[in-house]
Scaffold this motif. Structure first.
Motif, mmCIF file in Angstrom:
data_model
loop_
_atom_site.group_PDB
_atom_site.id
_atom_site.type_symbol
_atom_site.label_atom_id
_atom_site.label_comp_id
_atom_site.label_asym_id
_atom_site.label_seq_id
_atom_site.Cartn_x
_atom_site.Cartn_y
_atom_site.Cartn_z
ATOM 1 N N ALA A 16 102.028 40.346 16.946
ATOM 2 C CA ALA A 16 102.518 40.892 18.208
ATOM 3 C C ALA A 16 103.665 40.042 18.747
ATOM 4 O O ALA A 16 104.038 39.026 18.149
ATOM 5 C CB ALA A 16 101.371 40.940 19.219
ATOM 6 N N THR A 17 104.164 40.427 19.893
ATOM 7 C CA THR A 17 105.230 39.684 20.540
ATOM 8 C C THR A 17 104.814 38.239 20.801
ATOM 9 O O THR A 17 103.644 37.970 21.050
ATOM 10 C CB THR A 17 105.654 40.351 21.864
ATOM 11 O OG1 THR A 17 106.696 39.566 22.472
ATOM 12 C CG2 THR A 17 104.495 40.457 22.848
ATOM 13 N N GLU A 18 105.773 37.360 20.765
ATOM 14 C CA GLU A 18 105.541 35.942 21.066
ATOM 15 C C GLU A 18 105.936 35.618 22.510
ATOM 16 O O GLU A 18 105.897 34.456 22.908
ATOM 17 C CB GLU A 18 106.346 35.059 20.106
ATOM 18 C CG GLU A 18 105.972 35.230 18.644
ATOM 19 C CD GLU A 18 104.671 34.551 18.271
ATOM 20 O OE1 GLU A 18 104.220 33.642 18.988
ATOM 21 O OE2 GLU A 18 104.091 34.944 17.244
ATOM 22 N N ALA A 19 106.344 36.633 23.283
ATOM 23 C CA ALA A 19 106.804 36.405 24.657
ATOM 24 C C ALA A 19 105.742 35.660 25.460
ATOM 25 O O ALA A 19 104.561 36.005 25.427
ATOM 26 C CB ALA A 19 107.144 37.731 25.339
ATOM 27 N N GLU A 20 106.172 34.636 26.180
ATOM 28 C CA GLU A 20 105.268 33.786 26.955
ATOM 29 C C GLU A 20 104.711 34.549 28.155
ATOM 30 O O GLU A 20 105.436 35.236 28.869
ATOM 31 C CB GLU A 20 106.017 32.535 27.423
ATOM 32 C CG GLU A 20 105.181 31.552 28.191
ATOM 33 C CD GLU A 20 104.011 30.994 27.396
ATOM 34 O OE1 GLU A 20 103.020 30.617 28.047
ATOM 35 O OE2 GLU A 20 104.063 30.937 26.163
ATOM 36 N N HIS A 21 103.409 34.424 28.353
ATOM 37 C CA HIS A 21 102.721 35.002 29.507
ATOM 38 C C HIS A 21 101.400 34.247 29.658
ATOM 39 O O HIS A 21 100.736 33.976 28.653
ATOM 40 C CB HIS A 21 102.463 36.495 29.289
ATOM 41 C CG HIS A 21 101.917 37.174 30.493
ATOM 42 N ND1 HIS A 21 100.571 37.144 30.815
ATOM 43 C CD2 HIS A 21 102.523 37.879 31.469
ATOM 44 C CE1 HIS A 21 100.391 37.817 31.935
ATOM 45 N NE2 HIS A 21 101.556 38.276 32.358
ATOM 46 N N PRO A 22 100.986 33.894 30.887
ATOM 47 C CA PRO A 22 99.751 33.119 31.064
ATOM 48 C C PRO A 22 98.507 33.773 30.467
ATOM 49 O O PRO A 22 97.678 33.092 29.847
ATOM 50 C CB PRO A 22 99.622 32.979 32.580
ATOM 51 C CG PRO A 22 101.003 33.173 33.107
ATOM 52 C CD PRO A 22 101.687 34.113 32.154
ATOM 53 N N ALA A 23 98.354 35.080 30.621
ATOM 54 C CA ALA A 23 97.172 35.747 30.069
ATOM 55 C C ALA A 23 97.241 35.786 28.545
ATOM 56 O O ALA A 23 96.211 35.644 27.871
ATOM 57 C CB ALA A 23 97.028 37.151 30.645
ATOM 58 N N ARG A 24 98.434 35.967 28.001
ATOM 59 C CA ARG A 24 98.577 35.966 26.542
ATOM 60 C C ARG A 24 98.251 34.583 25.985
ATOM 61 O O ARG A 24 97.587 34.445 24.958
ATOM 62 C CB ARG A 24 99.993 36.391 26.155
ATOM 63 C CG ARG A 24 100.168 36.568 24.658
ATOM 64 C CD ARG A 24 101.547 37.137 24.305
ATOM 65 N NE ARG A 24 101.601 38.548 24.671
ATOM 66 C CZ ARG A 24 102.554 39.092 25.435
ATOM 67 N NH1 ARG A 24 103.544 38.354 25.909
ATOM 68 N NH2 ARG A 24 102.523 40.375 25.711
ATOM 69 N N GLY A 99 101.277 41.898 35.079
ATOM 70 C CA GLY A 99 100.575 41.217 36.158
ATOM 71 C C GLY A 99 99.884 39.974 35.633
ATOM 72 O O GLY A 99 100.481 39.156 34.934
ATOM 73 N N SER A 100 98.604 39.851 35.922
ATOM 74 C CA SER A 100 97.834 38.679 35.486
ATOM 75 C C SER A 100 96.991 38.977 34.248
ATOM 76 O O SER A 100 96.053 38.246 33.947
ATOM 77 C CB SER A 100 96.924 38.206 36.623
ATOM 78 O OG SER A 100 96.006 39.244 36.958
ATOM 79 N N GLU A 101 97.327 40.054 33.527
ATOM 80 C CA GLU A 101 96.515 40.487 32.396
ATOM 81 C C GLU A 101 97.332 40.703 31.131
ATOM 82 O O GLU A 101 98.545 40.874 31.191
ATOM 83 C CB GLU A 101 95.814 41.802 32.730
ATOM 84 C CG GLU A 101 94.857 41.689 33.890
ATOM 85 C CD GLU A 101 94.133 42.983 34.151
ATOM 86 O OE1 GLU A 101 93.239 43.332 33.342
ATOM 87 O OE2 GLU A 101 94.457 43.640 35.141
ATOM 88 N N VAL A 102 96.613 40.729 30.021
ATOM 89 C CA VAL A 102 97.200 41.125 28.752
ATOM 90 C C VAL A 102 96.195 42.018 28.040
ATOM 91 O O VAL A 102 94.977 41.789 28.132
ATOM 92 C CB VAL A 102 97.587 39.908 27.873
ATOM 93 C CG1 VAL A 102 96.375 39.135 27.385
ATOM 94 C CG2 VAL A 102 98.474 40.328 26.705
ATOM 95 N N ALA A 103 96.705 43.057 27.386
ATOM 96 C CA ALA A 103 95.891 43.939 26.557
ATOM 97 C C ALA A 103 96.388 43.797 25.126
ATOM 98 O O ALA A 103 97.561 44.046 24.845
ATOM 99 C CB ALA A 103 96.013 45.388 27.025
ATOM 100 N N ASN A 104 95.498 43.368 24.254
ATOM 101 C CA ASN A 104 95.828 43.206 22.846
ATOM 102 C C ASN A 104 95.116 44.283 22.043
ATOM 103 O O ASN A 104 93.954 44.577 22.297
ATOM 104 C CB ASN A 104 95.384 41.832 22.328
ATOM 105 C CG ASN A 104 96.082 40.700 23.034
ATOM 106 O OD1 ASN A 104 97.249 40.794 23.390
ATOM 107 N ND2 ASN A 104 95.371 39.608 23.246
ATOM 108 N N THR A 105 95.811 44.855 21.076
ATOM 109 C CA THR A 105 95.178 45.778 20.157
ATOM 110 C C THR A 105 95.012 45.075 18.823
ATOM 111 O O THR A 105 95.863 44.270 18.433
ATOM 112 C CB THR A 105 96.004 47.060 19.959
ATOM 113 O OG1 THR A 105 97.270 46.724 19.395
ATOM 114 C CG2 THR A 105 96.187 47.801 21.273
#
Length: 154
Positions: A16-24, A99-105
């Protein structure tokens, strides 16, 4: 690895994307801790009143469907469900942060101590608080569908 319980050999494949995000970041840390069998490291990722629903709703892993709230209950979930696997392999196909979430498939392949395997395909949601601790982890996968993939040890 960290602690005496960290003996499992699992893996995390991230397509998946490597884009930085706290939830990721928290999701990736969670999968890495589970893959290496590091219960203490995994529990340290959760806020004190966090909720784990894996899978969401009633199942043999959570007959009430209410999930596991608080680090003691989440630790008990580890002991009764996660610790029983010989290894867990995560393959994340895609990741969507908002937002403050991440959804991974993706897919989680469980190797059981007797050599059998089982695959759970699903959508895995992680929500963090302002400090980056997980306040919820919700896994949307179908227990019966995963059990249908059970492949006994040859």
């Amino acid at each position: 690895m960290s602690g005496p319980e960290a003996t499992r050999r699992g893996s995390v494949r991230w397509d998946a994307t490597e884009a930085e995000h706290p939830a990721r970041r928290a999701a990736r840390a969670s999968m890495a801790a589970v893959a290496r069998g590091a219960k203490a490291d995994w529990l340290a990722l959760f806020a004190a009143d966090a909720l784990v629903q894996d899978p969401v709703g009633p199942s043999p892993l959570d007959p009430s469907g209410q999930g596991h709230r608080g680090t003691a209950a989440i630790g008990a979930f580890w002991d009764s469900v996660i610790a029983g696997a010989a290894s867990l392999h995560f393959h994340v196909h895609d990741s969507f942060a908002a937002g403050s979430e991440v959804a991974n498939t993706g897919r989680i392949r469980t190797h059981l101590p007797d050599g059998a395997t089982m695959d759970a395909d699903g959508v895995f949601l992680y929500r963090v608080d302002d400090s980056g601790l997980l306040i919820s982890m919700r896994a949307f996968w179908e227990f019966d569908r995963a059990m249908a993939t059970l492949t006994p040890n040859p």
